[in-house]
Design an enzyme around this catalytic site. Structure first.
Site, PDB file in Angstrom:
ATOM      1  N   GLY A  75       0.842  -1.208   0.000  1.00 38.52           N
ATOM      2  CA  GLY A  75       0.000   0.000   0.000  1.00 38.52           C
ATOM      3  C   GLY A  75       0.870   1.248   0.000  1.00 38.52           C
ATOM      4  O   GLY A  75       1.841   1.350   0.764  1.00 38.52           O
ATOM      5  N   ASP A  78       9.037  -2.444  -9.719  1.00 40.27           N
ATOM      6  CA  ASP A  78       9.908  -1.511 -10.453  1.00 40.27           C
ATOM      7  C   ASP A  78      11.083  -2.274 -11.078  1.00 40.27           C
ATOM      8  O   ASP A  78      11.481  -2.006 -12.212  1.00 40.27           O
ATOM      9  CB  ASP A  78      10.442  -0.431  -9.509  1.00 40.27           C
ATOM     10  CG  ASP A  78       9.318   0.260  -8.749  1.00 40.27           C
ATOM     11  OD1 ASP A  78       8.565   1.007  -9.367  1.00 40.27           O
ATOM     12  OD2 ASP A  78       9.185   0.011  -7.534  1.00 40.27           O
ATOM     13  N   HIS A  83       9.822   3.948  -3.700  1.00 41.51           N
ATOM     14  CA  HIS A  83       8.892   3.492  -4.753  1.00 41.51           C
ATOM     15  C   HIS A  83       8.101   4.731  -5.175  1.00 41.51           C
ATOM     16  O   HIS A  83       6.956   4.942  -4.732  1.00 41.51           O
ATOM     17  CB  HIS A  83       7.981   2.395  -4.208  1.00 41.51           C
ATOM     18  CG  HIS A  83       6.910   1.992  -5.189  1.00 41.51           C
ATOM     19  ND1 HIS A  83       7.183   1.439  -6.409  1.00 41.51           N
ATOM     20  CD2 HIS A  83       5.562   2.073  -5.127  1.00 41.51           C
ATOM     21  CE1 HIS A  83       6.059   1.198  -7.056  1.00 41.51           C
ATOM     22  NE2 HIS A  83       5.063   1.577  -6.291  1.00 41.51           N
TER      23      HIS A  83
HETATM   24  P1  NAD Z   1      -8.102  -1.104  -4.152  1.00 45.74           P
HETATM   25  O1  NAD Z   1      -8.771   0.184  -3.821  1.00 45.74           O
HETATM   26  O2  NAD Z   1      -8.612  -1.934  -5.268  1.00 45.74           O
HETATM   27  O3  NAD Z   1      -8.050  -2.021  -2.865  1.00 45.74           O
HETATM   28  C1  NAD Z   1      -7.631  -1.537  -1.627  1.00 45.74           C
HETATM   29  C2  NAD Z   1      -8.459  -2.269  -0.591  1.00 45.74           C
HETATM   30  O4  NAD Z   1      -7.934  -1.949   0.693  1.00 45.74           O
HETATM   31  C3  NAD Z   1      -9.935  -1.851  -0.601  1.00 45.74           C
HETATM   32  O5  NAD Z   1     -10.743  -2.998  -0.786  1.00 45.74           O
HETATM   33  C4  NAD Z   1     -10.134  -1.223   0.784  1.00 45.74           C
HETATM   34  O6  NAD Z   1     -11.415  -1.483   1.329  1.00 45.74           O
HETATM   35  C5  NAD Z   1      -9.027  -1.923   1.570  1.00 45.74           C
HETATM   36  N1  NAD Z   1      -8.643  -1.231   2.808  1.00 45.74           N
HETATM   37  C6  NAD Z   1      -8.596   0.093   3.047  1.00 45.74           C
HETATM   38  N2  NAD Z   1      -8.242   0.317   4.322  1.00 45.74           N
HETATM   39  C7  NAD Z   1      -8.031  -0.891   4.892  1.00 45.74           C
HETATM   40  C8  NAD Z   1      -7.659  -1.308   6.189  1.00 45.74           C
HETATM   41  N3  NAD Z   1      -7.400  -0.437   7.168  1.00 45.74           N
HETATM   42  N4  NAD Z   1      -7.564  -2.636   6.426  1.00 45.74           N
HETATM   43  C9  NAD Z   1      -7.826  -3.514   5.460  1.00 45.74           C
HETATM   44  N5  NAD Z   1      -8.196  -3.193   4.218  1.00 45.74           N
HETATM   45  C10 NAD Z   1      -8.301  -1.884   3.934  1.00 45.74           C
HETATM   46  O7  NAD Z   1      -6.549  -0.730  -4.380  1.00 45.74           O
HETATM   47  P2  NAD Z   1      -5.461  -1.636  -5.109  1.00 45.74           P
HETATM   48  O8  NAD Z   1      -5.416  -1.256  -6.529  1.00 45.74           O
HETATM   49  O9  NAD Z   1      -5.634  -3.053  -4.713  1.00 45.74           O
HETATM   50  O10 NAD Z   1      -4.125  -1.052  -4.453  1.00 45.74           O
HETATM   51  C11 NAD Z   1      -3.850  -1.254  -3.091  1.00 45.74           C
HETATM   52  C12 NAD Z   1      -2.627  -0.436  -2.680  1.00 45.74           C
HETATM   53  O11 NAD Z   1      -1.459  -0.978  -3.274  1.00 45.74           O
HETATM   54  C13 NAD Z   1      -2.673   1.036  -3.140  1.00 45.74           C
HETATM   55  O12 NAD Z   1      -2.171   1.860  -2.104  1.00 45.74           O
HETATM   56  C14 NAD Z   1      -1.763   1.049  -4.343  1.00 45.74           C
HETATM   57  O13 NAD Z   1      -1.252   2.335  -4.599  1.00 45.74           O
HETATM   58  C15 NAD Z   1      -0.709   0.058  -3.893  1.00 45.74           C
HETATM   59  N6  NAD Z   1       0.124  -0.538  -4.934  1.00 45.74           N
HETATM   60  C16 NAD Z   1       1.466  -0.607  -4.701  1.00 45.74           C
HETATM   61  C17 NAD Z   1       2.306  -1.200  -5.623  1.00 45.74           C
HETATM   62  C18 NAD Z   1       3.786  -1.299  -5.371  1.00 45.74           C
HETATM   63  O14 NAD Z   1       4.508  -1.649  -6.303  1.00 45.74           O
HETATM   64  N7  NAD Z   1       4.276  -1.048  -4.186  1.00 45.74           N
HETATM   65  C19 NAD Z   1       1.770  -1.722  -6.794  1.00 45.74           C
HETATM   66  C20 NAD Z   1       0.382  -1.637  -6.998  1.00 45.74           C
HETATM   67  C21 NAD Z   1      -0.445  -1.054  -6.036  1.00 45.74           C
HETATM   68  C1  LMR Z   2       2.625   1.047  -9.304  1.00 44.08           C
HETATM   69  O1  LMR Z   2       3.822   1.294  -9.308  1.00 44.08           O
HETATM   70  O2  LMR Z   2       2.032   0.594 -10.313  1.00 44.08           O
HETATM   71  C2  LMR Z   2       1.825   1.249  -8.048  1.00 44.08           C
HETATM   72  O3  LMR Z   2       2.625   1.833  -7.058  1.00 44.08           O
HETATM   73  C3  LMR Z   2       0.557   1.994  -8.253  1.00 44.08           C
HETATM   74  C4  LMR Z   2       0.819   3.447  -8.584  1.00 44.08           C
HETATM   75  O4  LMR Z   2       0.160   4.299  -7.988  1.00 44.08           O
HETATM   76  O5  LMR Z   2       1.643   3.747  -9.424  1.00 44.08           O
END
Ligand code: NAD
Ligand code: LMR
Length: 331
Positions: A134, A163, A191
């Site tokens: 997240g 990445d 990131h």
């Molecule tokens: P999404 O909105 O589809 O899903 C997020 C889920 O988290 C939702 O269902 C929401 O209800 C839940 N949530 C919110 N607060 C919560 C809590 N306190 N406890 C449990 N669940 C909770 O989003 P997504 O597309 O699945 O992305 C999730 C996260 O991952 C985002 O922050 C996104 O930016 C991040 N992400 C990071 C990377 C990376 O490379 N590090 C890659 C992709 C996505």
């Molecule tokens: C990604 O790198 O795809 C994730 O961190 C989602 C974003 O916000 O870019």
């Protein structure tokens, strides 16, 4: 098919009704993450309003009839979700939308990670490892870890493997080779758009990438910016942030930690810095990390030229600012 023999490993996934989770859970249940001999119990955490959707995901997991899936626990209680868990995959957080940087999510997301850190400290298994996905994942990891001081510092990771995979794919495409030929590709820092995707130490077919690509302008320019901006490009194209490739990053990260990295290679992971390469101690900073499956260390002895050092300084500066911005959430 023989029954799996070992005791199930508990894996917690937060944000389990979200899109990254949807692309990850079935792969875990199929044994892609912990291997074909390891049964798993999935412990799925969601917020109360998403519990109906989560029950649907649990039904689908059941319908997959995965021999390795010993049980699925659905809950909106962090304490229940992290009880006895060996792998805590922290996906639950808001994603960004077009025009945002990941750091803009700090206000919305940072507050989620202190209680989760406390719940991990209170109830996770002694061998727990935590991968924060997240966003902004480095600083969210820092917050969670600060609330779990008794969980060893080498158990905390932020995901930059996506990445790294992006960087490998760009290098392979440019060189006209399979991604399997590209090794030693490091992501340094945050990131975020300040990350430093390092082609200088990458190898293609065992030869230095700069020698194989023979185009320094591309390596210093388009290559770096494509990797830095890839998440934003996906948001712009899809209207949603990455999910399938993010799931691959999760699976690859855990496998590299648990199984080890190939001899002479590494994986990129945000880890709590011990000061390596001049990074302020305690920042969650992505490094090239070598793992033997039992423990890991930051790859040693890599040299950076002045241009690379400027990129490192920029990403350090951003992470220091993020840390200052969440000072009231750190313990
Ligand atoms: P999404 O909105 O589809 O899903 C997020 C889920 O988290 C939702 O269902 C929401 O209800 C839940 N949530 C919110 N607060 C919560 C809590 N306190 N406890 C449990 N669940 C909770 O989003 P997504 O597309 O699945 O992305 C999730 C996260 O991952 C985002 O922050 C996104 O930016 C991040 N992400 C990071 C990377 C990376 O490379 N590090 C890659 C992709 C996505
Ligand atoms: C990604 O790198 O795809 C994730 O961190 C989602 C974003 O916000 O870019």
């Amino acid at each position: 098919m023989p029954e799996p023999s070992s005791a199930p490993v508990h894996v917690t996934v937060t944000g389990a009704a979200g899109q990254v989770a949807y692309a990850t859970l079935f792969r875990i249940a199929a044994g892609e993450m912990l291997g074909p001999d390891t049964p798993v119990v999935l412990r799925l955490l969601e917020v109360e309003p998403a519990m109906d959707a989560l029950e649907g995901v649990a039904m689908e997991l059941q319908d997959g009839a995965f021999p390795l899936l010993a049980d699925v626990v659905t809950t909106s209680s962090a304490e229940t979700a992290f009880e006895g868990t060996s792998w805590a995959l922290l996906l639950g957080a808001s994603p960004r939308t077009a025009g945002m940087e990941r750091g803009d999510l700090l206000t919305a997301n940072a507050g989620l990670f202190a209680p989760q850190g406390r719940a991990i400290a209170a109830g996770a298994a002694a061998d727990v490892r935590v991968l924060v996905v997240g966003n902004p994942c480095n600083t969210n990891c820092l917050i969670a870890a600060s609330h779990a001081p008794d969980v060893p510092r080498d158990r905390w990771f932020a995901m930059t493997r996506l990445d790294e995979n992006r960087a490998k794919a760009q290098l392979a495409h440019r060189a006209g080779v399979s991604v399997a030929q590209v090794t030693n590709t490091a992501i340094w820092g945050n990131h975020s758009a300040t990350q430093y995707p390092d082609a200088a130490h990458a190898l293609i077919g065992g030869r230095p990438a700069p020698e194989v690509i023979a185009d320094d302008a591309w390596l210093d320019g388009e290559f770096v910016s494509v990797v830095q901006q890839r998440g934003a490009a996906i948001v712009a194209a899809r209207g949603k942030s990455s999910a399938g490739s993010a799931a691959s990053g999760v699976i690859d990260s855990v496998r590299s930690i648990a199984e080890g990295t190939p001899e002479g290679d590494w994986t990129s992971l945000g880890v709590i810095s011990g000061g390596e390469y001049g990074v302020p101690e305690g920042l969650v900073f992505s490094y090239p990390v070598e793992s033997d499956g039992r423990g890991w260390k930051v790859a040693e002895g890599l040299k950076h030229d002045a241009a690379a050092q400027r990129r490192l300084d920029a990403t350090i500066e951003e992470l220091v600012k993020e840390r200052e911005g969440v000072a009231d959430l750190l313990k």
